[in-house]
Each structure stands twice: as C-alpha cells, then as structure tokens.
Motif scaffolding. Structure first.
Motif, PDB file in Angstrom:
ATOM      1  N   SER A 121      -5.211   8.030  -8.432  1.00  0.00           N
ATOM      2  CA  SER A 121      -5.149   8.912  -9.593  1.00  0.00           C
ATOM      3  C   SER A 121      -5.030  10.374  -9.172  1.00  0.00           C
ATOM      4  N   ASP A 141      -5.387  15.071 -13.320  1.00  0.00           N
ATOM      5  CA  ASP A 141      -5.240  15.026 -14.776  1.00  0.00           C
ATOM      6  C   ASP A 141      -5.484  13.628 -15.343  1.00  0.00           C
ATOM      7  N   SER A 142      -5.867  12.670 -14.486  1.00  0.00           N
ATOM      8  CA  SER A 142      -6.072  11.287 -14.929  1.00  0.00           C
ATOM      9  C   SER A 142      -7.526  11.073 -15.359  1.00  0.00           C
ATOM     10  N   PRO A 143      -7.756  10.235 -16.384  1.00  0.00           N
ATOM     11  CA  PRO A 143      -9.139   9.905 -16.768  1.00  0.00           C
ATOM     12  C   PRO A 143      -9.907   9.187 -15.652  1.00  0.00           C
ATOM     13  N   LEU A 144      -9.178   8.567 -14.715  1.00  0.00           N
ATOM     14  CA  LEU A 144      -9.835   7.842 -13.623  1.00  0.00           C
ATOM     15  C   LEU A 144     -10.173   8.738 -12.422  1.00  0.00           C
ATOM     16  N   TYR A 145      -9.737   9.984 -12.464  1.00  0.00           N
ATOM     17  CA  TYR A 145      -9.951  10.865 -11.309  1.00  0.00           C
ATOM     18  C   TYR A 145     -11.438  11.060 -10.975  1.00  0.00           C
TER      19      TYR A 145
END
Length: 199
Positions: free
Chosen positions: A29, A32-36
């Motif tokens: 990720s 800017d990813s929710p999983l970061y």
C-alpha cells in the motif's frame, strides 16, 4: 469429527486467512491507502521484536528504501508526497546511522556500506523521477534527494573515519567493547571521563 469442531476450524481459517490477506495487501500500500497504517504497524512490530542492533539498523535502511519508493510512486501518480512520509524517511535514516555507530567496527562497516549503496541508488532514482513529475512535486523530491545524499556522505565519512562517525552519531566505542580498567588508587592516573552520547 463433530460439526461444531468443523465449524470452529473453518472460522479459524477464515479469520487468520483474511488477516494474512490483509497483511499482504497492506505491504504494497501507499500512504493514501486505508491499509497504509497496517503496513506501518507491521514495520514497527518487526523493529520491536528485532533485538539485534545490526539487524535493526538494516531494517531501518530497508524501510527507508521503501519510503523512497512510496514517494516516487506517489509523485509519478501526480500526487504530492506528504510531510508524514518524509518525516518517517528521515527517522529511519537517522536511526540507521545511530544504530550503526553502536556496532563493533566490522559490523558497522557492513551497515555503512549498505547505507552508502542504498542512498546512492535511491538518490539516482529520485533524480530520474524529478524529471518526470509536475512542478508541485519537485520540492518534496528535492528534499528526499538531499536527505539521501547526506546519508551517503555520512556513510562514506564513517567508513573513512569510524571514530569521528561514532562521535557524531552515538558512542565512541562499540557497545560490546569492554569497559576501560580503572586506575589503582594512589597510582597517580586519573580515569578518563566517559563520553556522553550525542542527543
């Protein structure tokens, strides 16, 4: 085998299987990813369970390289890398040098060689990326380029003069070095003051 045991096994597999899939997706990720945040939490966990100083220094270098790749990918997508990612990169680089300064000479040489090579390679890639991205991304990429060049120079300096490097980044002697003997009372020799680690 009872139906209850089978259901429990299926549920266990789904729970841990989905956690593994989430971790795998998080590892690729971008900021800017929710999983970061999951990715960063996994990195922090790896550092927390790595007691060996040399291994922790190398992990910080690997994570610094990962941050530069993330910054590069964001810039190529037309996004401006955020301060949080740049600050985390700076933190990884600083910790790697500080940990290297605590190692015995041979291990320190290995870590500094890795730091020099990683920083040099990533600085070249950052220069290539700067030529391909919009003007608004130039400043953060330039900051990354300067960080990497500074680390490369610090690593080269440490390879040439380990003692000066230790004085700049940590202790003047490796952590595994034996304590200096205390002079006998009445011998006329004064003990050398212990050097304080730099903040």
């Amino acid at each position: 085998m009872s139906a209850l045991v089978i259901k429990a096994m299926v549920l266990f597999g789904l729970l841990f299987g989905s956690a593994g899939a989430t971790a795998a997706m998080a590892s690729n990720s971008l900021p800017d990813s929710p999983l970061y945040p999951v990715k960063l939490a996994m990195e922090d966990a790896r550092l927390a369970v790595t007691p060996n100083t040399a291994q922790r220094a190398r992990l910080h270098l690997a994570m610094a390289q990962e941050r530069t790749l993330e910054i590069e990918q964001q810039a190529l997508k037309g996004e401006i890398p955020g301060d949080a990612t740049l600050n985390r990169l700076q933190l990884h680089l600083s910790h790697a040098l500080q940990l290297a300064s605590q190692l015995p000479d041979e291990e320190m040489t290995g870590v500094l060689t890795q730091a020099r090579e990683m920083a040099g390679t990533q600085a070249q890639l950052m220069t290539q990326t700067q030529a391909q991205v919009r003007e608004s991304a130039q400043e953060p990429l330039g900051n990354v380029h300067r960080m990497l060049n500074q680390v490369r120079q610090e690593a080269e300096g440490g390879l040439e003069d380990p003692l000066a490097f230790r004085n700049r980044h940590g202790r003047s002697r490796p952590g595994e070095a034996p304590d200096q003997p205390m002079p006998e009372p009445g011998s006329g020799q004064e003990p050398e003051p212990a050097e304080e680690p730099l903040p």
